[in-house]
Design an enzyme around this catalytic site. Structure first.
Site, PDB file in Angstrom:
ATOM      1  CD  GLU A 158      29.002  38.481  41.542  1.00 42.35           C
ATOM      2  OE1 GLU A 158      28.648  37.835  42.541  1.00 42.35           O
ATOM      3  OE2 GLU A 158      28.911  38.035  40.398  1.00 42.35           O
ATOM      4  CD  GLU A 339      31.256  36.591  37.316  1.00 42.03           C
ATOM      5  OE1 GLU A 339      30.225  35.980  37.673  1.00 42.03           O
ATOM      6  OE2 GLU A 339      32.194  36.849  38.087  1.00 42.03           O
TER       7      GLU A 339
HETATM    8  O1  IFM Z   1      30.660  31.507  40.143  1.00 43.34           O
HETATM    9  C1  IFM Z   1      30.104  32.747  40.401  1.00 43.34           C
HETATM   10  C2  IFM Z   1      31.176  33.811  40.386  1.00 43.34           C
HETATM   11  O2  IFM Z   1      32.206  33.541  41.284  1.00 43.34           O
HETATM   12  C3  IFM Z   1      30.580  35.153  40.765  1.00 43.34           C
HETATM   13  N1  IFM Z   1      29.413  35.443  39.976  1.00 43.34           N
HETATM   14  C4  IFM Z   1      28.417  34.430  39.810  1.00 43.34           C
HETATM   15  C5  IFM Z   1      29.070  33.131  39.376  1.00 43.34           C
HETATM   16  C6  IFM Z   1      28.005  32.042  39.171  1.00 43.34           C
HETATM   17  O3  IFM Z   1      27.298  31.834  40.346  1.00 43.34           O
END
Ligand code: IFM
Length: 449
Positions: A158, A339
Site C-alpha cells: 500500500e 487483504e
Molecule cells: O491493518 C491494515 C493493514 O496493515 C493494511 N491494510 C489495511 C488493514 C486494515 O486497516
C-alpha cells in the site's frame, strides 16, 4: 462453488502489527515504535507473535490455510536500515518459513509494511532518494537468504497509505504533513524502491516471483446517470491512476507535478511484475459535482450501507468491479486479493466462543465475487483474509478486531472465531461453503423443533 486448482486461500498479517519484541535480538527502532494514535496503544507487545510463532503456525494449520502472507521487519534485518546485517533477525524469519513449510503452508512475504528503520527516517525517510537504494540492498539480502524456500514476494504494501497517511495527513508514522508536491516526490522514491528491489530480485534468478500490493480507493458511480459515470471515470483518473500508472504504464498522470524524476526511473518502476496484490475493504461512491470547482463529489461517507467497526461501508460487488477494471486497464499477469476483511465488535462469550457472523458473511460474499470474476476470465489466483488474528490496528490501536482468531490482550491467548471455523472448512474442501447469513433466508429449524 469449487475453487479452481491454482487458487490459494490464506490469511495476512504484518510484522509490526503482531510481533512485539521490539528490543529483542538486535532489532533496531522503527518509525512506529513510539508513534501512537489517540488510543495511546503501541506495538511493544502486540500479539507476541515473535515468541509464539510456532503455535501461531499451528493455528494456521488448524485453519487449513494454503498460504500465509506476513511481512519482514526491515529493522530486524538492518537495525539502522543499512550497514551491518543482524543475523538473528534473519534467523527468525527463516525459522518461521521452515515451520510454515513443515505444515505445508506457502510463505508469501512482503518486504515493506510500513516499519521503516528510524535511522533512515532521520535521514529524510522516503523524501530522501537514498532510501530507495537502501531498500533495494535490504530486499536483495533478504531474498538471497530466504528465497530458497519462499518464492513469492511482494515489495511494498500500500504505497498510498505510506504516503497519504504517513506523509500528508500525519495520521500514521512518521506523522508528517507535507504539501502535495513534497508528498509526490516521496511517492516517487517509494516507487523507485519497488523498481530497484525488483531488479535486484530478478538478478537472483527467475525462480523468485515478485509484485507489489496496491489499495485503490474505488470510485463507483452513485447512480447510473451518464453524469455520475463520467464523474467516476474522472475520479479514477485523478486519484487511482497515480498508484497504477507508474507501475503499469511507466508514467504519472501529470509528470510535471512530480519532482525528482531522473532518466531511467520510470522504466525501472514499470518493469513487468509477476503478480499484483490488491487490498480491498470498501467502495467509494462519487457523483457529478454541482459546484464548478471539482470534477466529482465523494459520496462515500453518506451512503447508507451496513458498516464495519471502522465505519467502512460493506459492498461486496465492488470487488468484482475493481478486479474487472484493473484487468481491463492494466492487464496484470495474475492478481491476488492480499487483504480483505472487516473489524467487528467481537465478544468472547463465557463459553470461549466468538460468533462473528458479520465477518463470516463479509468474507463469504467477497470471496464469491472473486471466484465469479475469475470465472469471467480475470486471472484472480488467490484470496487472503485480513487478518489471521486480531492485532495492532495502527493509529486505532487494539480496539479494532479483524482476526479469524481472537486475541485476548491480557493473557495473549488465541481463540478460533466462528468465521475461522467456517474458513477452515472452505480451505480444506476447496469449496465456497454455506449460505449468506445476513440478508439471506433465516436458517430453517431442524425437524421437530
Ligand atoms: O491493518 C491494515 C493493514 O496493515 C493494511 N491494510 C489495511 C488493514 C486494515 O486497516
Amino acid at each position: 462453488m469449487k475453487l479452481p486448482d491454482d487458487f490459494i486461500l490464506g490469511a495476512s498479517t504484518s510484522a509490526f502489527q503482531i510481533e512485539g519484541a521490539l528490543e529483542e535480538d538486535g532489532r533496531g527502532p522503527s518509525i512506529w515504535d513510539h508513534f501512537s494514535g489517540p488510543s495511546g496503544d503501541t506495538g511493544a507487545v502486540a500479539c507476541d507473535h515473535y515468541h509464539r510463532y510456532e503455535t501461531d503456525v499451528e493455528w494456521m494449520s488448524r485453519l487449513n490455510l494454503h498460504a500465509y502472507r506476513f511481512s519482514i521487519a526491515w529493522p530486524r534485518i538492518f537495525p539502522r536500515g543499512e550497514g551491518q546485517v543482524n543475523s538473528k533477525g534473519l534467523d527468525f524469519y527463516s525459522r518461521l518459513i521452515d515451520k510454515l513449510l513443515e505444515h505445508d503452508i506457502q510463505p508469501w512475504p512482503t518486504l515493506y509494511h510500513w516499519d521503516l528503520p528510524l535511522a533512515l527516517e532521520e535521514k529524510g525517510g522516503w523524501e530522501n532518494r537514498e532510501t530507495a537504494h537502501r531498500f533495494a540492498d535490504y530486499a536483495e539480502l533478504v531474498v538471497s537468504k530466504l528465497g530458497d524456500r519462499a518464492t513469492n514476494w511482494f515489495t511494498l504494501n500500500e504505497p498510498w497509505s505510506t504516503i497519504v497517511l504517513g506523509y500528508q495527513t500525519g495520521q500514521h508514522a512518521p506523522g508528517k504533513k507535507l504539501p502535495t508536491c513534497q508528498a509526490l516526490k516521496a511517492s516517487h522514491h517509494l516507487f523507485l524502491a519497488h523498481g530497484q528491489a525488483l531488479r535486484r530480485i530478478r538478478s537472483l534468478g527467475s525462480e523468485h516471483k515478485a509484485g507489489i500490493i496496491l489499495n485503490p480507493w474505488i470510485p463507483l458511480p452513485l447512480t447510473r446517470s451518464e453524469e455520475d459515470l463520467e464523474a467516476a471515470k474522472r475520479a479514477w483518473k485523478e486519484q487511482v491512476s497515480w498508484w497504477f500508472d507508474p507501475i503499469f504504464a511507466g508514467r504519472y498522470p501529470d509528470e510535471n507535478s512530480v519532482r525528482g524524476i531522473r532518466e531511467g526511473d520510470m522504466k525501472l518502476i514499470s518493469q513487468p511484475i509477476d503478480h499484483l496484490g490488491l487490498n480491498m475493504y470498501f467502495p467509494g461512491f462519487v457523483r457529478a459535482s454541482r459546484k464548478h470547482d471539482h470534477s466529482y463529489e465523494d459520496y462515500g461517507p453518506v451512503v447508507t450501507l451496513p458498516r464495519s467497526e471502522m465505519g467502512w461501508p460493506t459492498y461486496p460487488a465492488c470487488l468484482s468491479f475493481l478486479l474487472q477494471e484493473v484487468d481491463r486497464r492494466y492487464s496484470p499477469p495474475s492478481v491476488y486479493i492480499t487483504e480483505n476483511g472487516c473489524a467487528t465488535p467481537d465478544l468472547l462469550s463465557d463459553r470461549g466462543e466468538v460468533h462473528d457472523l458479520y465477518r463470516q458473511d463479509y468474507i463469504r460474499a467477497h470471496l464469491k465475487e472473486a471466484l465469479e470474476t475469475r470465472e469471467q476470465g480475470v486471472p484472480v489466483k488467490g484470496y487472503f483474509v485480513w487478518s489471521l488474528m486480531d492485532n495492532f490496528e495502527w493509529d486505532q490501536g487494539y480496539g479494532k478486531r479483524f482476526g479469524l482468531l481472537n486475541v485476548d490482550y491480557d493473557s495473549l491467548n488465541r481463540t478460533m472465531k466462528r468465521s475461522g471455523d467456517w474458513y477452515s472448512q472452505v480451505c480444506l474442501r476447496r469449496e465456497l461453503l454455506g449460505e449468506p447469513l445476513l440478508g439471506g433466508e433465516p436458517p430453517s429449524p431442524p425437524p421437530g423443533y
